[in-house]
Design an enzyme around this catalytic site. Structure first.
Site, PDB file in Angstrom:
ATOM      1  N   HIS A   1       0.847  -1.209   0.000  1.00 23.00           N
ATOM      2  CA  HIS A   1       0.000   0.000   0.000  1.00 23.00           C
ATOM      3  C   HIS A   1       0.882   1.259   0.000  1.00 23.00           C
ATOM      4  CE1 HIS A   1      -2.985   2.835   1.431  1.00 23.00           C
ATOM      5  NE2 HIS A   1      -3.867   1.924   1.769  1.00 23.00           N
ATOM      6  N   GLU A  39      -0.933   1.040  -5.334  1.00 27.96           N
ATOM      7  CA  GLU A  39      -0.697  -0.191  -4.589  1.00 27.96           C
ATOM      8  C   GLU A  39      -0.693  -1.412  -5.506  1.00 27.96           C
ATOM      9  OE1 GLU A  39      -3.711  -0.216  -1.483  1.00 27.96           O
ATOM     10  OE2 GLU A  39      -3.894   1.949  -1.656  1.00 27.96           O
TER      11      GLU A  39
HETATM   12  C1  BG6 Z   1      -6.935   2.122   0.584  1.00 29.10           C
HETATM   13  C2  BG6 Z   1      -8.352   1.633   0.520  1.00 29.10           C
HETATM   14  O1  BG6 Z   1      -6.080   1.190   0.021  1.00 29.10           O
HETATM   15  O2  BG6 Z   1      -6.582   2.333   1.953  1.00 29.10           O
HETATM   16  C3  BG6 Z   1      -9.249   2.681   1.140  1.00 29.10           C
HETATM   17  O3  BG6 Z   1      -8.728   1.361  -0.833  1.00 29.10           O
HETATM   18  C4  BG6 Z   1      -8.798   2.982   2.558  1.00 29.10           C
HETATM   19  O4  BG6 Z   1     -10.591   2.242   1.088  1.00 29.10           O
HETATM   20  C5  BG6 Z   1      -7.327   3.357   2.552  1.00 29.10           C
HETATM   21  O5  BG6 Z   1      -9.573   4.048   3.078  1.00 29.10           O
HETATM   22  C6  BG6 Z   1      -6.750   3.643   3.929  1.00 29.10           C
HETATM   23  O6  BG6 Z   1      -7.016   2.601   4.796  1.00 29.10           O
HETATM   24  P1  BG6 Z   1      -6.569   2.677   6.310  1.00 29.10           P
HETATM   25  O7  BG6 Z   1      -7.129   1.443   6.947  1.00 29.10           O
HETATM   26  O8  BG6 Z   1      -5.066   2.686   6.315  1.00 29.10           O
HETATM   27  O9  BG6 Z   1      -7.133   3.946   6.867  1.00 29.10           O
END
Ligand code: BG6
Length: 302
Positions: A171, A274
């Site tokens: 991510h 990602e």
């Molecule tokens: C992204 C998702 O990869 O991560 C989103 O597609 C999400 O939906 C974002 O809001 C952040 O996620 P988190 O759990 O780190 O706040």
């Protein structure tokens, strides 16, 4: 879980002045890399990469100034590892979002110098705590190569006697000059799920530009992605291996405001691209099988 002091880990694994284990923010152990090819940092918590600066270049990753650095909490920015599910758990609302891999302390396996590159290898294996959320027997190996290129290799081995099905995402938060001037190439004509619009399936036309909250899962794509940043005058290219989806995410104003560990002002300087296998592209492994997903990032001047 490996609750070993950074100094002890450093004695065992450190390479003087090249790769050292030190106490990072929140007292958490982190590895600091300094070589002729790159500088960088990675935490054992979540095997979370927080910095990569190839030689003669600026920081490539975005890190939130408001990020928590706390056992059991995700770090905001850098490269969270999402595994074994992506987003909320489909059947258990109490399970941690994006899985448990990003909130667990990983075990340091080795630090190696390969020419001017430095390779950090970490492991996470199934135990009682992972089985609380997910029954599989698995071993994960995450190999990060800090060099002029950044190579992230995420390897899962099914060490159990049952088949394993999982989602995984690297991510990555990239640092950009201004979201409204940034474009993303490589996903033209690819189908995507628009999570901001009731998960409607749409087709991308041309490069992606972002002028509102964006949360898109591009499906069935192995193509390279290029982030064109005219403000920082650079192009970031992501080459993927064994990754069949790409997620593009920017929370935009309101969502960013609601995220205490991100804050109101930083969102124009980040874009998440990602490399992943999610949704209909989950990975299925028979016993003893292994799967390796890679993301290789390079930076060039515009
Ligand atoms: C992204 C998702 O990869 O991560 C989103 O597609 C999400 O939906 C974002 O809001 C952040 O996620 P988190 O759990 O780190 O706040």
């Amino acid at each position: 879980m490996q609750a070993i002091e950074p100094a002890t880990l450093n004695q065992r694994f450190g390479i003087a002045e090249v790769a050292e284990v030190v106490e990072g923010q929140g007292g958490l152990p982190k590895i600091v890399i300094k070589s002729a090819a790159a500088e960088g940092e990675i935490y054992l918590l979540g095997a979370h990469l927080t910095s990569w600066k190839p030689a003669d270049s600026h920081e490539v990753l975005f890190m939130s100034r408001n990020s928590l650095f706390q056992d059991g909490k995700a770090i905001r920015g850098g490269v969270p590892v999402c595994f074994p599910w992506f987003g909320p758990n489909p059947s258990n609302p109490k399970a941690p979002a994006h899985g448990f891999a990003r909130i667990r302390a990983w075990e340091l396996d080795s630090l190696e110098k390969h020419g001017d590159d430095v390779v950090v290898t970490m492991q996470l294996a199934s135990d009682e705590a992972t089985k609380q959320w997910w029954s599989a027997d698995f071993r994960l190996t995450y190999r990060v190569t800090f060099g002029r290129e950044l190579t992230l290799e995420f390897v899962l081995t099914n060490i159990g006697s049952e088949p394993v099905t999982y989602e995984a995402a690297l991510h990555t938060y990239y640092r950009i000059g201004d979201i409204s001037k940034t474009s993303i190439e490589g996903l033209d004509r690819v189908h995507y799920i628009d999570k901001t619009d009731n998960r409607e399936e749409k087709i991308q036309r041309g490069p992606i530009t972002i002028a509102k909250e964006t949360d898109s899962v591009y499906l069935d794509t192995t193509a390279d992605i290029a982030i064109i940043d005219p403000v920082l005058r650079r192009k970031i290219t992501v080459h993927k291996e064994n990754s069949h989806c790409t997620v593009v995410w920017n929370p935009w104003i309101d969502k960013a405001k609601a995220m205490a560990d991100l804050g109101e002002t930083a969102w124009p300087n980040m874009i998440c691209v990602e490399a992943c296998n999610v949704g209909p592209f989950v990975v299925e492994l028979s016993p003893e099988q292994q799967h390796s997903m890679k993301a290789i990032t390079t930076v060039s001047a515009l």
